[in-house]
Write an enzyme that holds these catalytic residues in place. Structure first.
Site, PDB file in Angstrom:
ATOM      1  N   ARG A  84     -22.602 -15.660  18.076  1.00 36.95           N
ATOM      2  CA  ARG A  84     -23.936 -16.418  18.300  1.00 36.95           C
ATOM      3  C   ARG A  84     -24.984 -15.863  19.189  1.00 36.95           C
ATOM      4  O   ARG A  84     -24.510 -15.603  20.351  1.00 36.95           O
ATOM      5  CB  ARG A  84     -23.605 -17.751  18.603  1.00 36.95           C
ATOM      6  CG  ARG A  84     -22.515 -18.583  17.425  1.00 36.95           C
ATOM      7  CD  ARG A  84     -22.538 -20.141  17.669  1.00 36.95           C
ATOM      8  NE  ARG A  84     -24.011 -20.495  17.044  1.00 36.95           N
ATOM      9  CZ  ARG A  84     -24.086 -21.955  17.351  1.00 36.95           C
ATOM     10  NH1 ARG A  84     -23.366 -22.706  18.025  1.00 36.95           N
ATOM     11  NH2 ARG A  84     -25.463 -22.289  16.807  1.00 36.95           N
ATOM     12  N   ARG A 136     -18.890 -25.480  19.564  1.00 35.17           N
ATOM     13  CA  ARG A 136     -20.270 -25.132  19.795  1.00 35.17           C
ATOM     14  C   ARG A 136     -20.807 -26.028  21.171  1.00 35.17           C
ATOM     15  O   ARG A 136     -19.997 -26.540  21.625  1.00 35.17           O
ATOM     16  CB  ARG A 136     -20.997 -25.901  18.477  1.00 35.17           C
ATOM     17  CG  ARG A 136     -20.371 -26.998  17.782  1.00 35.17           C
ATOM     18  CD  ARG A 136     -21.406 -27.959  17.549  1.00 35.17           C
ATOM     19  NE  ARG A 136     -22.302 -28.407  18.333  1.00 35.17           N
ATOM     20  CZ  ARG A 136     -22.332 -29.090  19.456  1.00 35.17           C
ATOM     21  NH1 ARG A 136     -21.087 -29.795  19.785  1.00 35.17           N
ATOM     22  NH2 ARG A 136     -23.521 -29.357  20.358  1.00 35.17           N
ATOM     23  N   GLY A 137     -22.071 -25.769  21.192  1.00 31.87           N
ATOM     24  CA  GLY A 137     -22.752 -26.170  22.463  1.00 31.87           C
ATOM     25  C   GLY A 137     -22.772 -24.815  23.511  1.00 31.87           C
ATOM     26  O   GLY A 137     -21.467 -24.562  23.540  1.00 31.87           O
ATOM     27  N   ALA A 138     -23.713 -24.731  24.023  1.00 31.76           N
ATOM     28  CA  ALA A 138     -23.715 -23.377  24.828  1.00 31.76           C
ATOM     29  C   ALA A 138     -22.495 -23.563  25.991  1.00 31.76           C
ATOM     30  O   ALA A 138     -21.986 -22.379  25.978  1.00 31.76           O
ATOM     31  CB  ALA A 138     -25.106 -23.466  25.821  1.00 31.76           C
ATOM     32  N   GLN A 157     -25.496 -32.656  14.466  1.00 31.44           N
ATOM     33  CA  GLN A 157     -24.599 -33.003  15.518  1.00 31.44           C
ATOM     34  C   GLN A 157     -25.258 -34.160  16.250  1.00 31.44           C
ATOM     35  O   GLN A 157     -23.973 -34.874  16.858  1.00 31.44           O
ATOM     36  CB  GLN A 157     -25.044 -31.894  16.425  1.00 31.44           C
ATOM     37  CG  GLN A 157     -24.506 -30.526  16.074  1.00 31.44           C
ATOM     38  CD  GLN A 157     -25.616 -29.639  15.276  1.00 31.44           C
ATOM     39  OE1 GLN A 157     -26.263 -30.139  14.514  1.00 31.44           O
ATOM     40  NE2 GLN A 157     -25.415 -28.313  15.258  1.00 31.44           N
ATOM     41  N   ASN A 173     -33.638 -24.390  22.708  1.00 32.32           N
ATOM     42  CA  ASN A 173     -32.693 -25.375  22.435  1.00 32.32           C
ATOM     43  C   ASN A 173     -32.399 -25.698  21.123  1.00 32.32           C
ATOM     44  O   ASN A 173     -33.308 -25.176  20.081  1.00 32.32           O
ATOM     45  CB  ASN A 173     -32.741 -26.686  23.235  1.00 32.32           C
ATOM     46  CG  ASN A 173     -31.677 -27.837  23.248  1.00 32.32           C
ATOM     47  OD1 ASN A 173     -30.519 -27.348  23.417  1.00 32.32           O
ATOM     48  ND2 ASN A 173     -31.841 -29.187  22.902  1.00 32.32           N
ATOM     49  N   LYS A 174     -31.808 -26.672  20.586  1.00 33.93           N
ATOM     50  CA  LYS A 174     -31.538 -26.889  18.984  1.00 33.93           C
ATOM     51  C   LYS A 174     -32.768 -27.195  18.323  1.00 33.93           C
ATOM     52  O   LYS A 174     -33.707 -27.687  19.080  1.00 33.93           O
ATOM     53  CB  LYS A 174     -30.539 -28.140  18.943  1.00 33.93           C
ATOM     54  CG  LYS A 174     -30.315 -28.598  17.656  1.00 33.93           C
ATOM     55  CD  LYS A 174     -29.789 -27.514  16.726  1.00 33.93           C
ATOM     56  CE  LYS A 174     -28.578 -26.990  17.029  1.00 33.93           C
ATOM     57  NZ  LYS A 174     -28.339 -25.623  16.281  1.00 33.93           N
ATOM     58  N   ASP A 190     -29.872 -24.083  25.398  1.00 39.10           N
ATOM     59  CA  ASP A 190     -29.044 -22.717  25.031  1.00 39.10           C
ATOM     60  C   ASP A 190     -29.371 -21.536  25.947  1.00 39.10           C
ATOM     61  O   ASP A 190     -28.489 -20.674  26.087  1.00 39.10           O
ATOM     62  CB  ASP A 190     -29.043 -22.590  23.486  1.00 39.10           C
ATOM     63  CG  ASP A 190     -28.384 -23.529  22.605  1.00 39.10           C
ATOM     64  OD1 ASP A 190     -28.815 -24.579  22.776  1.00 39.10           O
ATOM     65  OD2 ASP A 190     -27.007 -23.319  22.741  1.00 39.10           O
TER      66      ASP A 190
HETATM   67  O1  MRU Z   1     -25.702 -25.194  17.446  1.00 39.79           O
HETATM   68  P1  MRU Z   1     -25.171 -25.864  18.388  1.00 39.79           P
HETATM   69  O2  MRU Z   1     -24.581 -27.210  18.099  1.00 39.79           O
HETATM   70  O3  MRU Z   1     -24.221 -24.953  19.063  1.00 39.79           O
HETATM   71  O4  MRU Z   1     -26.357 -26.141  19.239  1.00 39.79           O
HETATM   72  C1  MRU Z   1     -26.098 -26.950  20.551  1.00 39.79           C
HETATM   73  C2  MRU Z   1     -27.307 -27.212  21.225  1.00 39.79           C
HETATM   74  O5  MRU Z   1     -28.534 -26.770  21.006  1.00 39.79           O
HETATM   75  C3  MRU Z   1     -27.142 -27.924  22.580  1.00 39.79           C
HETATM   76  O6  MRU Z   1     -28.403 -28.766  22.505  1.00 39.79           O
HETATM   77  C4  MRU Z   1     -27.130 -27.105  23.685  1.00 39.79           C
HETATM   78  O7  MRU Z   1     -26.088 -25.999  23.297  1.00 39.79           O
HETATM   79  C5  MRU Z   1     -26.657 -27.498  25.008  1.00 39.79           C
HETATM   80  S1  MRU Z   1     -25.245 -28.415  24.944  1.00 39.79           S
HETATM   81  C6  MRU Z   1     -24.976 -28.787  26.544  1.00 39.79           C
END
Ligand code: MRU
Length: 344
Positions: A90, A47-49, A195, A246-247, A236
């Site tokens: 996603r 996970r994470g963009a 997270q 973002n999250k 994201d």
């Molecule tokens: O749902 P996730 O855990 O994939 O969400 C991640 C985030 O929102 C991060 O802040 C975002 O991807 C940036 S990570 C460099």
């Protein structure tokens, strides 16, 4: 500085660190088909963009290796089906679609099917190394921006686990620590999937960077007490006008930061910018299973039958953002012109 490798290409398999098992267990998965990679992305094992983009690229490369025909048109038709499966995992992270576009470019070369497979693997490796280099550069720019004595609040996990490099927001924090700058780090839990608690706390502990964990709802209290002087988050998807998905919970932090006169920084590679969307209103927001809210690590914490809502991201309007920290430098208003310039 990168001691964690959440994704590794093994030639005909991809190795992933299963982030749903952290911090209790460090379990690596070796996946040899694209459906397994798609499931791993959907289930947040990876996970994470930026990391989603890298995993998607390797997933497509694996899918290509499985195609048996030597007919180019049939190969491309099958590859498109594989890409559709990966694209449906996603919806919010721009990096997923950026990676797909780059893989499609590789597949459009005038080569035979064996050469196309090689080109797809090469492109996936290239996407991976580009993300690593981008976070290395942006962490350096970010560390110049944040001075000594920064008291930083960060959200979600934006480190090696999320980027395969040193990290975006967390990369800046690691860079400051490496330069022996005096920093205080507050990590919020990041409900519902924690997270912050599970992943950011794990990464910072491994890097020997001191931090304090707080619940999401404590952020306003610490800001009003003068115990936060910068907020740094990842992204994201960034629309052309700077509105940033973002999250979930990021928007709340940005409003609290403005109310308390605290700079609010978004650290992200250029691969997260989506100039095709004029504002954040057009960013698709992923809705996840409500059970992620009613349950904690599989255990129900709400009365039977409780209905819950679970948007995974929110959008921070650009006017709450003090600056973007990218591998091309620090970007301040006017965002429309400057974001366009750096993506060119
Ligand atoms: O749902 P996730 O855990 O994939 O969400 C991640 C985030 O929102 C991060 O802040 C975002 O991807 C940036 S990570 C460099």
């Amino acid at each position: 500085m990168i001691d964690i490798q959440p994704i590794e290409w093994l030639g005909n398999r991809v190795k992933l660190l299963d982030q749903t098992r952290l911090p209790q267990e460090e379990v690596y998965l070796e996946l040899s088909d694209y459906q397994a990679v798609a499931s791993a992305i959907r289930e947040l094992k990876i996970r994470g963009a930026p990391a989603i983009g890298v995993a998607a690229a390797y997933g497509i490369a694996l899918g290509a290796l499985e195609i048996r025909t030597s007919d180019r048109e049939a190969f491309r038709r099958r590859l498109n089906e594989i890409i559709r499966t990966i694209a449906a995992t996603r919806p919010t992270a721009r990096n997923l679609f950026m990676a797909i576009e780059q893989m499609e470019q590789a597949a459009s070369l005038d080569e035979n099917t064996e050469q196309l497979k090689g080109a797809l693997i090469y492109q996936a490796i290239n996407i991976h190394s580009t993300e690593i280099e981008a976070t290395r550069r942006l962490a350096e720019f970010g560390a110049e921006l944040l001075k000594d004595n920064a008291t930083i609040l960060t959200h979600c996990n934006t480190g090696s686990l999320a980027t395969t490099g040193s990290g975006t927001a967390l990369g800046v924090i690691k860079q400051l620590a490496q330069q022996n700058k005096k920093i205080t780090v507050l990590v919020d839990e990041t409900r519902p999937l924690l997270q912050g608690t599970r992943l950011t706390a794990w990464e910072l502990s491994r890097a020997n960077i001191p931090f304090k964990l707080i619940t999401d709802s404590m952020a306003g209290y610490f800001m009003s007490q003068g115990r936060v002087n910068s907020v740094i988050v990842g992204a994201d998807r960034i629309a052309a006008n700077g509105d940033t998905a973002n999250k979930i919970g990021t928007y709340t932090l940005s409003v609290l930061a403005m109310e308390n006169g605290i700079p609010f920084y978004v650290a992200a590679p250029v691969s997260t910018i989506d100039l095709a969307l004029s504002s954040g209103k057009e960013i698709p927001i992923e809705e996840r299973n409500p059970a992620e809210v009613t349950h904690l690590q599989g255990i129900s914490i709400a009365p039977e039958g409780t209905l819950a809502l679970n948007p995974a991201f929110d959008v921070t309007p650009h006017h709450y953002i003090t600056a973007f920290i990218t591998e091309k430098g620090i970007i301040k208003e006017p965002y429309i012109e400057r974001l366009k310039k750096i993506t060119g």
